[in-house]
Motif scaffolding. Structure first.
Motif, PDB file in Angstrom:
ATOM      1  N   TYR A 187       0.829  -1.211   0.000  1.00  0.00           N
ATOM      2  CA  TYR A 187       0.000   0.000   0.000  1.00  0.00           C
ATOM      3  C   TYR A 187       0.861   1.259   0.000  1.00  0.00           C
ATOM      4  CZ  TYR A 187      -2.557   3.857   2.135  1.00  0.00           C
ATOM      5  OH  TYR A 187      -3.078   5.098   2.418  1.00  0.00           O
ATOM      6  N   VAL A 188       1.870   1.317   0.854  1.00  0.00           N
ATOM      7  CA  VAL A 188       2.726   2.498   0.936  1.00  0.00           C
ATOM      8  C   VAL A 188       3.511   2.678  -0.369  1.00  0.00           C
ATOM      9  CG1 VAL A 188       4.728   3.495   2.128  1.00  0.00           C
ATOM     10  CG2 VAL A 188       2.899   2.431   3.447  1.00  0.00           C
ATOM     11  N   MET A 189       3.924   1.587  -0.982  1.00  0.00           N
ATOM     12  CA  MET A 189       4.714   1.678  -2.213  1.00  0.00           C
ATOM     13  C   MET A 189       3.857   2.071  -3.414  1.00  0.00           C
ATOM     14  SD  MET A 189       7.191  -1.664  -1.719  1.00  0.00           S
ATOM     15  CE  MET A 189       7.950  -1.445  -3.332  1.00  0.00           C
ATOM     16  N   THR A 190       2.625   1.534  -3.482  1.00  0.00           N
ATOM     17  CA  THR A 190       1.783   1.766  -4.664  1.00  0.00           C
ATOM     18  C   THR A 190       0.752   2.872  -4.470  1.00  0.00           C
ATOM     19  OG1 THR A 190       0.125   0.124  -3.992  1.00  0.00           O
ATOM     20  CG2 THR A 190       2.021  -0.667  -5.288  1.00  0.00           C
ATOM     21  N   LYS A 191       0.427   3.170  -3.203  1.00  0.00           N
ATOM     22  CA  LYS A 191      -0.610   4.161  -2.852  1.00  0.00           C
ATOM     23  C   LYS A 191      -1.987   3.772  -3.375  1.00  0.00           C
ATOM     24  CE  LYS A 191       2.628   8.051  -2.615  1.00  0.00           C
ATOM     25  NZ  LYS A 191       3.820   7.203  -2.779  1.00  0.00           N
ATOM     26  N   ARG A 192      -2.207   2.481  -3.602  1.00  0.00           N
ATOM     27  CA  ARG A 192      -3.508   2.016  -4.094  1.00  0.00           C
ATOM     28  C   ARG A 192      -4.404   1.699  -2.900  1.00  0.00           C
ATOM     29  NH1 ARG A 192      -2.995  -2.169  -8.960  1.00  0.00           N
ATOM     30  NH2 ARG A 192      -5.173  -1.522  -9.117  1.00  0.00           N
ATOM     31  N   PRO A 193      -5.603   2.292  -2.834  1.00  0.00           N
ATOM     32  CA  PRO A 193      -6.480   2.140  -1.664  1.00  0.00           C
ATOM     33  C   PRO A 193      -6.865   0.702  -1.350  1.00  0.00           C
ATOM     34  CG  PRO A 193      -7.242   3.935  -3.076  1.00  0.00           C
ATOM     35  CD  PRO A 193      -6.159   3.228  -3.835  1.00  0.00           C
TER      36      PRO A 193
ATOM     37  N   ASP B 166     -13.594   3.614   5.146  1.00  0.00           N
ATOM     38  CA  ASP B 166     -13.731   4.783   6.008  1.00  0.00           C
ATOM     39  C   ASP B 166     -13.518   6.034   5.165  1.00  0.00           C
ATOM     40  OD1 ASP B 166     -11.004   4.987   5.576  1.00  0.00           O
ATOM     41  OD2 ASP B 166     -10.452   4.246   7.553  1.00  0.00           O
ATOM     42  N   ALA B 167     -13.515   7.201   5.811  1.00  0.00           N
ATOM     43  CA  ALA B 167     -13.424   8.468   5.080  1.00  0.00           C
ATOM     44  C   ALA B 167     -12.128   8.575   4.288  1.00  0.00           C
ATOM     45  CB  ALA B 167     -13.541   9.636   6.064  1.00  0.00           C
ATOM     46  N   GLN B 168     -11.024   8.089   4.889  1.00  0.00           N
ATOM     47  CA  GLN B 168      -9.744   8.174   4.187  1.00  0.00           C
ATOM     48  C   GLN B 168      -9.714   7.252   2.982  1.00  0.00           C
ATOM     49  OE1 GLN B 168      -6.309   7.942   6.722  1.00  0.00           O
ATOM     50  NE2 GLN B 168      -4.895   7.592   5.023  1.00  0.00           N
ATOM     51  N   ASP B 169     -10.340   6.062   3.115  1.00  0.00           N
ATOM     52  CA  ASP B 169     -10.406   5.145   1.967  1.00  0.00           C
ATOM     53  C   ASP B 169     -11.148   5.797   0.807  1.00  0.00           C
ATOM     54  OD1 ASP B 169      -9.089   3.005   3.199  1.00  0.00           O
ATOM     55  OD2 ASP B 169     -10.917   2.351   4.193  1.00  0.00           O
ATOM     56  N   ILE B 170     -12.286   6.416   1.105  1.00  0.00           N
ATOM     57  CA  ILE B 170     -13.102   7.046   0.059  1.00  0.00           C
ATOM     58  C   ILE B 170     -12.336   8.183  -0.586  1.00  0.00           C
ATOM     59  CG2 ILE B 170     -15.216   8.345  -0.359  1.00  0.00           C
ATOM     60  CD1 ILE B 170     -16.484   6.710   1.937  1.00  0.00           C
ATOM     61  N   GLU B 171     -11.650   8.978   0.242  1.00  0.00           N
ATOM     62  CA  GLU B 171     -10.880  10.103  -0.289  1.00  0.00           C
ATOM     63  C   GLU B 171      -9.753   9.628  -1.194  1.00  0.00           C
ATOM     64  OE1 GLU B 171     -10.135  13.919  -1.139  1.00  0.00           O
ATOM     65  OE2 GLU B 171     -11.791  13.184   0.096  1.00  0.00           O
ATOM     66  N   GLU B 172      -9.065   8.553  -0.784  1.00  0.00           N
ATOM     67  CA  GLU B 172      -7.976   8.035  -1.599  1.00  0.00           C
ATOM     68  C   GLU B 172      -8.490   7.432  -2.902  1.00  0.00           C
ATOM     69  OE1 GLU B 172      -5.426   5.405   0.505  1.00  0.00           O
ATOM     70  OE2 GLU B 172      -4.619   6.949   1.835  1.00  0.00           O
TER      71      GLU B 172
ATOM     72  N   SER C 293      -7.455   8.616  -6.613  1.00  0.00           N
ATOM     73  CA  SER C 293      -6.961   7.670  -7.618  1.00  0.00           C
ATOM     74  C   SER C 293      -7.748   7.790  -8.913  1.00  0.00           C
ATOM     75  CB  SER C 293      -7.062   6.238  -7.079  1.00  0.00           C
ATOM     76  OG  SER C 293      -6.265   6.078  -5.930  1.00  0.00           O
ATOM     77  N   LEU C 294      -9.059   7.976  -8.801  1.00  0.00           N
ATOM     78  CA  LEU C 294      -9.893   8.120 -10.008  1.00  0.00           C
ATOM     79  C   LEU C 294      -9.566   9.397 -10.760  1.00  0.00           C
ATOM     80  CD1 LEU C 294     -13.352   6.896  -8.635  1.00  0.00           C
ATOM     81  CD2 LEU C 294     -11.904   5.740 -10.306  1.00  0.00           C
ATOM     82  N   HIS C 295      -9.333  10.483 -10.017  1.00  0.00           N
ATOM     83  CA  HIS C 295      -8.989  11.742 -10.673  1.00  0.00           C
ATOM     84  C   HIS C 295      -7.631  11.673 -11.351  1.00  0.00           C
ATOM     85  CE1 HIS C 295     -12.495  13.764  -9.352  1.00  0.00           C
ATOM     86  NE2 HIS C 295     -12.168  13.806  -8.047  1.00  0.00           N
ATOM     87  N   ALA C 296      -6.759  10.794 -10.819  1.00  0.00           N
ATOM     88  CA  ALA C 296      -5.412  10.681 -11.383  1.00  0.00           C
ATOM     89  C   ALA C 296      -5.388   9.865 -12.664  1.00  0.00           C
ATOM     90  CB  ALA C 296      -4.466  10.050 -10.367  1.00  0.00           C
ATOM     91  N   LEU C 297      -6.496   9.123 -12.956  1.00  0.00           N
ATOM     92  CA  LEU C 297      -6.540   8.312 -14.171  1.00  0.00           C
ATOM     93  C   LEU C 297      -6.610   9.212 -15.395  1.00  0.00           C
ATOM     94  CD1 LEU C 297      -9.080   5.536 -13.141  1.00  0.00           C
ATOM     95  CD2 LEU C 297      -6.610   5.280 -13.426  1.00  0.00           C
TER      96      LEU C 297
END
Length: 532
Positions: free
Chosen positions: A41-47, A509-515, A519-523
């Motif tokens: 998770y820390v390496m890829t930043k994928r929720p 949780d809120a952080q999962d949704i935010e991440e 991620s979607l905006h970064a696509l």
């Protein structure tokens, strides 16, 4: 097992220890798997990997809490049910037990708290460090208790002091780096990793069969299959090392596991299957594999593995020699402890002292071992033989399951590499139904290790019958029944919590949704003509 004070005390400790060990291996393995997932998770930043970490971390937390609660009882039992044992070896046994307690109740508990409540309070890197320290601490907590247990199997780095009537440390380095303890540690930890891998594999397979949380399930299965394949292979290899050390330090245990009544010419054959008969002192309908036992047990073609009859004969000789040590010990006690011992008396004890424990085997039959008859000595020598049939079958069940886990994880590792984890529903069902099997194998392993050491509390030093507290059998039986009732309730509660968490699945949780939004905006943007 006779239901006297010794038998009931053994039964109580066996019940609490084997119940506690239901939770230990899953804790050991899940802690590492959770740390691996958070690293990704820390390496890829994928929720999705954060969800996986928190979901499997929740199951780890439930299991950890119940494991700690059940482990406390075992430590109190040393003082309650085995008071002479605690007096006799407390100087040695107490140190690793204290370290284990400090790590379990201070370091581990603190890190577990930071893991669960630090998600929004710590940076990603700091939380990852907490998770890895938690995993490492959990595993090193097991190291200390296995150092203590390894010393019981191979009591090196210590000597008996006839003036204090206690075992004392002569080399703490030897106690720490006891080869039996180190082999037991790596083997036990590898078995725990296998338990956790098959657990994650089975739960993830259940999600795939239900069509739920498929992204999480597939990624979890990929991690579990690769981790489990390495762990199961290591368990078999390291188990072979434990067997080799048993041949060096606990010949009777090895002979009983193999139901080897007579000494065979080297290299000895391995008994694949058979029906040991303790009364007839032979194994019926045995199927042998030539040379195999010699290679496994001695790693040579020329070293002889002694059979049970020859080992009993050796034990009888050690009992007779131990009587000389016992007589010298009584003379030392009569001399008193306030003046220096005469050199001849000290030399007489040192000459025969290594066999004192064998003389204590006679305490089961007579208060003063020096008054033992030849018949009593012969019975005491045969007492060094544990029950062969349970050991024989428990060992083979454990080994058979070990090879099954290699096959299971290898199949799913191959399927994950081909991205076909859900291609065969029947294999997913096999994974689900395999969930309890690693626990059976792990319990068989502990049974072989501990039951095979009988009649010794400390191998060759202190018999179980001497180590027990001076309590009434009814008192210990009452507490045994109470422990069974309480532990049964705890098991039901733990199972319900685990099943409820699994049915509920990973929660956002809120952080999962935010991440996920980030991620979607970064696509990269897509037009309707190219969008899939």
């Amino acid at each position: 097992m006779e239901l006297d004070i010794v038998g009931i005390s053994r039964l109580q400790f066996a019940a609490t220890a084997m119940y506690h060990f239901i939770f230990v291996p899953l804790t050991l393995g899940l802690s590492i798997l959770v740390a691996i997932m958070e690293t990704v998770y820390v390496m890829t930043k994928r929720p999705i990997w954060r969800q996986m970490t928190k979901f499997w971390g929740t199951l780890f937390g439930i299991n950890f809490a119940v494991g700690v609660a059940t482990g406390i009882v075992m430590e109190f039992q040393f003082g309650m049910n085995w008071s002479y044992y605690s007096h006799y070896v407390g100087d040695i046994f107490g140190a690793p037990l204290a370290f284990e307690g400090l790590m379990a109740f201070f370091m581990e508990a603190t890190l577990v708290g930071l893991f669960f409540f630090g998600w929004e309070r710590l940076s990603k890197i700091k939380h990852l460090l907490v998770t890895w320290f938690m995993a490492i601490g959990t595993n090193f907590s097991a190291l200390w208790i296995l150092i203590a247990n390894g010393w019981m199997q191979n009591p090196i780095g210590s000597a008996f002091n006839p003036q204090t009537m206690r075992m004392e440390v002569t080399s703490f380095y030897d106690v720490l780096f006891n080869p039996v303890a180190q082999a037991k540690f790596v083997h036990t930890v590898s078995a725990g990793y296998t338990v956790a891998a098959v657990f994650v594999l089975g739960v993830s397979a259940w999600y795939l069969l239900k069509g739920r949380h498929t992204d999480l399930a597939k990624r979890s299965m990929t991690v579990a299959a690769s981790f489990g394949l390495a762990a199961s292979l290591s368990t078999v290899v390291l188990g072979d090392e434990s067997g080799y050390l048993s041949g060096e330090h606990q010949s009777m245990k090895l002979a009983a596991i193999e139901a080897m009544w007579e000494t065979e010419p080297a290299p000895a054959a391995f008994t694949a299957i058979g029906f040991p008969d303790q009364e007839a002192r032979e194994t019926h309908y045995a199927v042998h594999i030539p040379w195999a036992m010699g290679l496994i047990g001695t790693r040579s073609l020329t070293t002889v593995i002694p059979g049970i009859h020859d080992l009993v004969e050796q034990a009888e000789g050690r009992i007779r020699n131990g009587l000389l040590a016992y007589d010298a010990l009584e003379a030392i006690r009569a001399h008193g402890y306030h003046s220096p011992l005469p050199e001849d008396l000290k030399a007489r004890f040192e000459e025969h002292g290594r066999d004192l424990g064998h003389a204590l085997l006679l305490k089961r039959y007579v208060d003063d071992p020096r008054q033992a008859t030849p018949e009593m000595i012969e019975k005491a020598a045969w007492d060094t033989v544990p029950q062969v049939a349970p050991l024989f079958w428990a060992f083979r069940l454990m080994v058979g399951l070990g090879f099954f886990f290699i096959l299971l994880t290898a199949v799913f590792f191959w399927l994950s590499a081909r991205h076909r984890l859900d291609a065969h529903p029947w294999l997913l069902r096999v994974a689900v139904f395999s969930i309890p099997l690693p626990w059976i194998a792990a319990e068989c392993g502990w049974f072989v290790a501990e039951f095979g050491r009988q009649p010794w509390a400390i191998d060759g030093v202190l018999p179980v019958a001497v180590a027990v507290s001076n309590l009434s059998a009814s008192t210990v039986l009452t507490t045994l029944l109470l422990f069974i009732a309480i532990y049964s309730v705890l098991l039901v509660v733990e199972m319900k919590l685990m099943v409820k968490a699994i049915r509920k699945g990973p929660q956002l949780d809120a952080q999962d949704i935010e991440e996920m939004k980030t991620s979607l905006h970064a696509l990269p943007s897509q037009n309707p003509a190219t969008a899939s």
